[in-house]
Design an enzyme around this catalytic site. Structure first.
Site, PDB file in Angstrom:
ATOM      1  N   ARG A 156      32.262  64.851  49.763  1.00  0.00           N
ATOM      2  CA  ARG A 156      33.320  64.131  49.010  1.00  0.00           C
ATOM      3  C   ARG A 156      33.006  62.636  48.843  1.00  0.00           C
ATOM      4  O   ARG A 156      33.889  61.792  48.870  1.00  0.00           O
ATOM      5  CB  ARG A 156      34.696  64.293  49.681  1.00  0.00           C
ATOM      6  CG  ARG A 156      35.162  65.709  49.783  1.00  0.00           C
ATOM      7  CD  ARG A 156      35.290  66.429  48.437  1.00  0.00           C
ATOM      8  NE  ARG A 156      35.485  67.830  48.683  1.00  0.00           N
ATOM      9  CZ  ARG A 156      34.482  68.729  48.740  1.00  0.00           C
ATOM     10  NH1 ARG A 156      33.235  68.372  48.466  1.00  0.00           N
ATOM     11  NH2 ARG A 156      34.737  69.979  48.996  1.00  0.00           N
ATOM     12  N   SER A 205      43.638  68.095  48.683  1.00  0.00           N
ATOM     13  CA  SER A 205      43.492  67.703  50.095  1.00  0.00           C
ATOM     14  C   SER A 205      43.548  66.191  50.221  1.00  0.00           C
ATOM     15  O   SER A 205      42.813  65.474  49.541  1.00  0.00           O
ATOM     16  CB  SER A 205      42.153  68.202  50.648  1.00  0.00           C
ATOM     17  OG  SER A 205      42.150  69.603  50.670  1.00  0.00           O
ATOM     18  N   GLU A 281      40.639  61.509  51.802  1.00  0.00           N
ATOM     19  CA  GLU A 281      39.793  61.944  50.684  1.00  0.00           C
ATOM     20  C   GLU A 281      40.305  61.299  49.388  1.00  0.00           C
ATOM     21  O   GLU A 281      39.531  60.974  48.503  1.00  0.00           O
ATOM     22  CB  GLU A 281      39.831  63.474  50.583  1.00  0.00           C
ATOM     23  CG  GLU A 281      38.947  64.019  49.474  1.00  0.00           C
ATOM     24  CD  GLU A 281      38.857  65.536  49.492  1.00  0.00           C
ATOM     25  OE1 GLU A 281      38.799  66.137  50.592  1.00  0.00           O
ATOM     26  OE2 GLU A 281      38.828  66.127  48.403  1.00  0.00           O
TER      27      GLU A 281
HETATM   28  C1  LIG Z   1      45.664  70.980  43.132  1.00  0.00           C
HETATM   29  C2  LIG Z   1      44.417  70.192  43.421  1.00  0.00           C
HETATM   30  C3  LIG Z   1      43.331  70.806  44.003  1.00  0.00           C
HETATM   31  C4  LIG Z   1      42.152  70.094  44.262  1.00  0.00           C
HETATM   32  N1  LIG Z   1      41.102  70.742  44.817  1.00  0.00           N
HETATM   33  C5  LIG Z   1      39.939  70.078  45.007  1.00  0.00           C
HETATM   34  C6  LIG Z   1      38.798  70.753  45.557  1.00  0.00           C
HETATM   35  O1  LIG Z   1      38.825  71.943  45.842  1.00  0.00           O
HETATM   36  N2  LIG Z   1      37.662  70.043  45.748  1.00  0.00           N
HETATM   37  C7  LIG Z   1      37.572  68.720  45.440  1.00  0.00           C
HETATM   38  O2  LIG Z   1      36.509  68.125  45.608  1.00  0.00           O
HETATM   39  N3  LIG Z   1      38.648  68.059  44.945  1.00  0.00           N
HETATM   40  C8  LIG Z   1      39.809  68.700  44.723  1.00  0.00           C
HETATM   41  N4  LIG Z   1      40.905  68.026  44.219  1.00  0.00           N
HETATM   42  C9  LIG Z   1      40.840  66.560  44.030  1.00  0.00           C
HETATM   43  C10 LIG Z   1      40.357  66.100  42.649  1.00  0.00           C
HETATM   44  O3  LIG Z   1      40.653  67.049  41.644  1.00  0.00           O
HETATM   45  C11 LIG Z   1      38.851  65.792  42.634  1.00  0.00           C
HETATM   46  O4  LIG Z   1      38.530  64.775  43.563  1.00  0.00           O
HETATM   47  C12 LIG Z   1      38.387  65.361  41.247  1.00  0.00           C
HETATM   48  O5  LIG Z   1      36.971  65.331  41.212  1.00  0.00           O
HETATM   49  C13 LIG Z   1      38.926  63.995  40.815  1.00  0.00           C
HETATM   50  O6  LIG Z   1      38.603  63.831  39.445  1.00  0.00           O
HETATM   51  P1  LIG Z   1      39.530  62.961  38.486  1.00  0.00           P
HETATM   52  O7  LIG Z   1      38.877  62.935  37.150  1.00  0.00           O
HETATM   53  O8  LIG Z   1      40.920  63.435  38.526  1.00  0.00           O
HETATM   54  O9  LIG Z   1      39.389  61.532  39.178  1.00  0.00           O
HETATM   55  P2  LIG Z   1      40.569  60.443  39.445  1.00  0.00           P
HETATM   56  O10 LIG Z   1      41.541  61.004  40.413  1.00  0.00           O
HETATM   57  O11 LIG Z   1      41.087  59.947  38.154  1.00  0.00           O
HETATM   58  O12 LIG Z   1      39.708  59.288  40.151  1.00  0.00           O
HETATM   59  C14 LIG Z   1      39.169  59.508  41.447  1.00  0.00           C
HETATM   60  C15 LIG Z   1      38.136  58.406  41.700  1.00  0.00           C
HETATM   61  O13 LIG Z   1      37.026  58.604  40.829  1.00  0.00           O
HETATM   62  C16 LIG Z   1      36.786  57.420  40.079  1.00  0.00           C
HETATM   63  N5  LIG Z   1      36.278  57.809  38.769  1.00  0.00           N
HETATM   64  C17 LIG Z   1      36.879  58.603  37.843  1.00  0.00           C
HETATM   65  N6  LIG Z   1      36.113  58.695  36.745  1.00  0.00           N
HETATM   66  C18 LIG Z   1      35.013  57.935  36.978  1.00  0.00           C
HETATM   67  C19 LIG Z   1      33.869  57.592  36.206  1.00  0.00           C
HETATM   68  N7  LIG Z   1      33.702  58.040  34.949  1.00  0.00           N
HETATM   69  N8  LIG Z   1      32.935  56.781  36.753  1.00  0.00           N
HETATM   70  C20 LIG Z   1      33.091  56.295  38.018  1.00  0.00           C
HETATM   71  N9  LIG Z   1      34.158  56.559  38.785  1.00  0.00           N
HETATM   72  C21 LIG Z   1      35.109  57.379  38.273  1.00  0.00           C
HETATM   73  C22 LIG Z   1      38.152  56.715  40.001  1.00  0.00           C
HETATM   74  O14 LIG Z   1      37.999  55.328  39.730  1.00  0.00           O
HETATM   75  C23 LIG Z   1      38.694  57.001  41.379  1.00  0.00           C
HETATM   76  O15 LIG Z   1      38.147  56.104  42.339  1.00  0.00           O
HETATM   77  C24 LIG Z   1      42.084  68.720  43.942  1.00  0.00           C
HETATM   78  C25 LIG Z   1      43.191  68.089  43.343  1.00  0.00           C
HETATM   79  C26 LIG Z   1      44.334  68.821  43.075  1.00  0.00           C
HETATM   80  C27 LIG Z   1      45.488  68.137  42.397  1.00  0.00           C
END
Ligand SMILES: Cc1cc2nc3c(=O)[nH]c(=O)nc-3n(C[C@H](O)[C@H](O)[C@H](O)COP(=O)(O)OP(=O)(O)OC[C@H]3O[C@@H](n4cnc5c(N)ncnc54)[C@H](O)[C@@H]3O)c2cc1C
Length: 300
Positions: A156, A205, A281
């Protein structure tokens, strides 16, 4: 300006001071050069912003930064170039079952940029397993390509340089094994539905699983929080889920402070009872009451 409650999964958080939807890498570079830095939000599925919101400019990637193309093919190997603003769900809808290697994104409701930034993954693997290189913009607004070997990705943890914004990721996928992956993905989704509170807003998480204990036994953050009796603990509209203790859900009307109070309660209770200092996380952004964040203060 939109609020993070509107932009993010938890449906909490104050306003963006400025907000722009950025449609190509040239505009992103110009913005960073003009402003010094910008904050990038993906799908807001791993993000907690305070009730005061965020100063400066927040960007969301769209347009050409949501494109996906095959850039190279050799035998069964395929290189796929994926725009950082593309939703995992759209990518999976198009390629799961055709190209193997995307299973780590199944059930992860983010974008490709967020997946790389977090090294998103599941029991089926991590996105870092298939990243070949990422293209993006560094903190000075210059275009940079980083090879996977130079990215210190870990559990992560995307290992991106400070201020680096991913604009595209190039993934190394295979035509072999794609059908088997669908079967594993479906079983994985069924397990998630049975064990996770997917009907209420959350960010998945909240804490990473800690390393194994001294005897080498794996430890899960959710089990530790459950073991100190916090399932169902509530602050305002936020609750430590009764179904899965590592999820904090918005039962309706929660503030970001309510969510952070639940995070703090889980962290400090587990620390006091077990000595384990859990690592969040979720990414936490904005100004917070110092009693709540960074973790370690006394919520009083
Ligand atoms: C129901 C649910 C289940 C989930 N299950 C999992 C799972 O099984 N495994 C898992 O790993 N995660 C899980 N997650 C967490 C989440 O979906 C992941 O961490 C996902 O990768 C975040 O992506 P996002 O685009 O929503 O990022 P955001 O939440 O918008 O941002 C997260 C971070 O990434 C940075 N970021 C976003 N885009 C970029 C970019 N283009 N360049 C640089 N930095 C960037 C942001 O600035 C921030 O610091 C879950 C979330 C939910 C709601």
């Amino acid at each position: 300006m939109p609020t993070f409650a509107e932009l993010g999964y938890w449906k909490v958080g104050g306003p963006c001071q400025r907000f722009e939807v950025v449609e190509d890498a040239a505009r992103l570079r110009a913005l960073i050069r003009g402003e010094g830095s910008v904050f990038v939000i993906g799908n807001g599925s791993n993000l907690l912003v305070s009730d005061d919101g965020l100063a400066g400019t927040t960007v969301r990637l769209a347009g050409a930064l949501r494109a996906v193309d095959v850039v190279d093919e050799a035998g069964d190997s395929v290189e796929l170039r994926v725009g950082a603003g593309l939703l995992n769900a759209v990518l999976l809808n198009r390629y799961l079952g055709k190209l193997a290697g995307l299973a780590p994104l199944v059930g992860v409701p983010g974008t490709m940029g967020g997946a790389v930034a977090m090294n998103a993954g599941t029991a089926l693997g991590e996105i870092g397993d298939v990243v070949l290189r990422v293209e993006g913009t560094d903190a000075s607004g210059d275009a940079v390509t980083v090879q996977r070997a130079d990215l210190p990705m870990a559990y992560r943890e995307g290992g991106l340089p400070d201020g680096f914004i991913v604009t595209t990721a190039v993934l190394g996928l295979s035509r072999v094994g794609a059908a088997d992956e669908v079967v594993r993905a479906q079983a994985h989704l069924e397990r998630r539905k049975a064990t996770q509170p997917l009907a209420l807003p959350s960010c998945g998480s909240v804490f990473r699983n800690p390393p194994p204990d001294a005897a080498g036994k794996p430890r899960a953050a959710g089990q530790l929080i459950d073991s100190v009796g916090l399932k169902g603990w509530r602050c305002g509209g936020a609750q430590i889920s009764e179904k899965h203790a590592n999820f904090i859900v918005n039962c309706g009307g929660a503030s970001a402070t309510d969510v952070m109070t639940c995070i703090h309660k889980a962290w400090s209770t587990v620390r006091d009872a077990t000595g384990v200092r859990l690592t969040p996380e979720v990414r936490v952004v904005g100004d917070w009451d110092k009693k709540l964040w960074p973790l370690g203060g006394d919520p009083g």
